[in-house]
Design a protein around this motif. Structure first.
Motif, short mmCIF file in Angstrom:
data_model
loop_
_atom_site.label_atom_id
_atom_site.label_comp_id
_atom_site.label_asym_id
_atom_site.label_seq_id
_atom_site.Cartn_x
_atom_site.Cartn_y
_atom_site.Cartn_z
N GLY A 239 0.85 -1.29 -0.07
CA GLY A 239 0.12 -0.02 -0.08
C GLY A 239 0.91 1.16 0.17
O GLY A 239 1.65 1.53 0.80
N LEU A 240 0.90 1.87 -1.09
CA LEU A 240 1.73 3.16 -1.20
C LEU A 240 1.08 4.36 -1.24
O LEU A 240 0.19 4.57 -2.35
CB LEU A 240 2.70 3.05 -2.57
N ASP A 241 1.37 5.37 -0.40
CA ASP A 241 0.87 6.82 -0.63
C ASP A 241 1.97 7.90 -1.16
O ASP A 241 1.75 8.72 -1.65
CB ASP A 241 0.38 7.37 0.83
N VAL A 242 3.07 7.42 -0.89
CA VAL A 242 4.48 8.12 -1.62
C VAL A 242 5.10 7.39 -2.48
O VAL A 242 5.29 5.98 -2.51
CB VAL A 242 5.20 8.54 -0.35
N PRO B 6 4.59 14.00 -8.98
CA PRO B 6 3.17 13.23 -8.52
C PRO B 6 2.80 11.85 -9.39
O PRO B 6 1.68 11.34 -9.14
CB PRO B 6 2.17 14.43 -8.83
N THR B 7 3.62 11.65 -10.46
CA THR B 7 3.41 10.41 -11.29
C THR B 7 4.17 9.23 -11.04
O THR B 7 5.52 9.30 -11.36
CB THR B 7 3.26 10.88 -12.63
N PRO B 8 3.68 8.21 -10.27
CA PRO B 8 4.73 7.27 -10.04
C PRO B 8 5.17 6.30 -11.27
O PRO B 8 4.37 6.72 -12.40
CB PRO B 8 3.95 6.35 -9.28
N GLU B 9 5.94 5.64 -11.34
CA GLU B 9 6.63 4.79 -12.40
C GLU B 9 5.35 3.63 -12.90
O GLU B 9 4.77 3.36 -12.19
CB GLU B 9 7.71 3.88 -12.29
N ILE B 10 5.36 3.64 -14.01
CA ILE B 10 4.21 2.92 -14.58
C ILE B 10 4.23 1.28 -13.97
O ILE B 10 3.06 0.89 -13.81
CB ILE B 10 4.21 2.73 -16.45
N GLN B 11 5.31 0.82 -13.70
CA GLN B 11 5.47 -0.55 -13.01
C GLN B 11 4.66 -0.57 -11.49
O GLN B 11 3.99 -1.61 -11.30
CB GLN B 11 6.81 -1.05 -12.99
N ILE B 12 4.60 0.78 -11.13
CA ILE B 12 4.20 1.06 -9.76
C ILE B 12 2.49 1.17 -9.97
O ILE B 12 1.66 0.48 -9.44
CB ILE B 12 4.67 2.00 -9.06
N LEU B 13 2.42 2.02 -10.83
CA LEU B 13 0.89 2.54 -11.09
C LEU B 13 0.00 1.21 -11.49
O LEU B 13 -1.07 1.27 -11.15
CB LEU B 13 0.66 3.49 -12.30
N MET B 14 0.64 0.44 -12.28
CA MET B 14 -0.29 -0.56 -13.14
C MET B 14 -0.22 -1.81 -12.24
O MET B 14 -0.89 -3.01 -12.51
CB MET B 14 0.07 -0.99 -14.53
#
Ligand SMILES: O=C(O)[C@H](O)COP(=O)(O)O
Length: 318
Positions: free
Chosen positions: A266-269, A274-282
């Motif tokens: 669970g990541l808030d940071v 403000p845009t995390p890496e795609i591997q994290i986002l998806m």
């Protein structure tokens, strides 16, 4: 005297400042325009959250600034020592958001153990035949009660997390480079409370023995959780980071999730905000929030009032 609250401030903060005779501007000035705006509007107090950076360039360019205020805890977006060396007051509100951040930790923990992040993404459309498969996966949910929560960083927020975890019937262990012990006051709505004395443990023991790990340290050089740390954790551990991006190596985290070492994160940071890496986002095993640990009406209200009171006492009561 003018105050620029470049990342916003609560109504309570504005009201307290205005009552004391300050003018509060809440225009959101783009980072590259901040110095010019401060000088042309004769701003004496700049208030920020984590978005606006107040580094040496702005401090040098704005000799009229008397206070830099951080509405929140982490001051990694401000050159604190440099500002103080120039005689500028630098203030923050270290206690105002602990409960809100701690509650977000549990939002992520509950999400992770009951697959809410996955369910939110994958509820069936009409005619979808996969839902029974999903329901079976969701039937492998877990309870927090009786599990061990490892807290890395046992300051105000870590201790607020401990209080909630104890209230939920969890076993709590904690590691902190600087804090050796703490008394956690678990208080109930009816005014009753119990005190639980805790002694912190070596980081390695917390990593080895926790079912879930939550991290509450400030921004720092180097990762606190990297491959070596993931390797010694229990299998199927859940990880939560509502502290700072950059304290967990996201590449190592994704590898640990893909290797089924880590059950969920669970990541808030994020390392990139403000845009995390795609591997994290998806990633299907990651529950995401956009740096909202302190983003409750209650926390922002306390932050605004506390900042206003500090400003008034520094500038009006001289
Ligand atoms: O350090 C903090 O106080 C938190 O990270 C909150 O940051 P924010 O004020 O930008 O929401």
């Amino acid at each position: 005297m003018k105050v620029l609250a470049n990342d916003g401030i609560s109504k309570s903060g504005i009201k307290t400042l205005e009552k004391a005779g300050f003018e509060v501007l809440t225009t959101k000035v783009a980072q590259e325009q901040v110095a010019n705006y401060i000088n042309t509007h004769d701003i004496k107090v700049i208030l920020v959250r984590s978005a606006t950076k107040v580094k040496q360039d702005i401090i040098d360019a704005c000799p009229g600034i008397q206070i830099i205020g951080r509405g929140g805890v982490g001051m990694d977006n401000i050159d604190v020592d440099y500002a103080r060396s120039k005689g500028i007051h630098v203030i923050n509100t270290p206690a105002s958001s602990s409960e809100s951040v701690a509650e977000l930790v549990f939002a992520h923990l509950f999400t992770g153990i009951r697959f809410l992040h996955d369910a939110n993404r994958n509820m069936p459309l009409e005619g979808d035949t996969n839902f029974n498969g999903l329901k079976k996966a969701y039937a492998e949910g877990l309870e927090l009660r009786g599990k061990t929560l490892g807290i890395i960083g046992f300051g105000r927020i870590g201790q607020a997390v401990a209080k909630m975890a104890l209230g939920l019937g969890m076993r709590v262990i904690a590691a902190d480079k600087y804090v050796s012990d703490a008394t956690i006051r678990v208080d109930f709505y009816n005014g009753q409370f119990i005190n639980v004395d805790m002694i912190t443990e070596p980081l390695e023991d917390v990593l080895k023995h926790s079912d879930f790990i939550t991290i509450h340290v400030p921004a720092q050089d180097g990762y606190v959780l990297d491959k070596a740390e993931f390797d010694i954790m229990k299998n199927d551990v859940g990880i939560v980071n509502c502290a700072r991006g950059g304290v967990i190596n996201e590449v190592a985290l994704v590898e640990a999730l893909d290797a089924e070492k880590v059950l969920f994160a669970g990541l808030d940071v994020f390392e990139n905000e403000p845009t995390p890496e795609i591997q994290i986002l998806m990633h299907p095993k990651i529950s995401l929030t956009p740096h909202i640990g302190a983003a409750t009406l209650e926390a922002q209200d306390r932050i605004g009032t506390e900042l206003a009171e500090q400003i008034i006492s520094l500038l009006k009561n001289k």
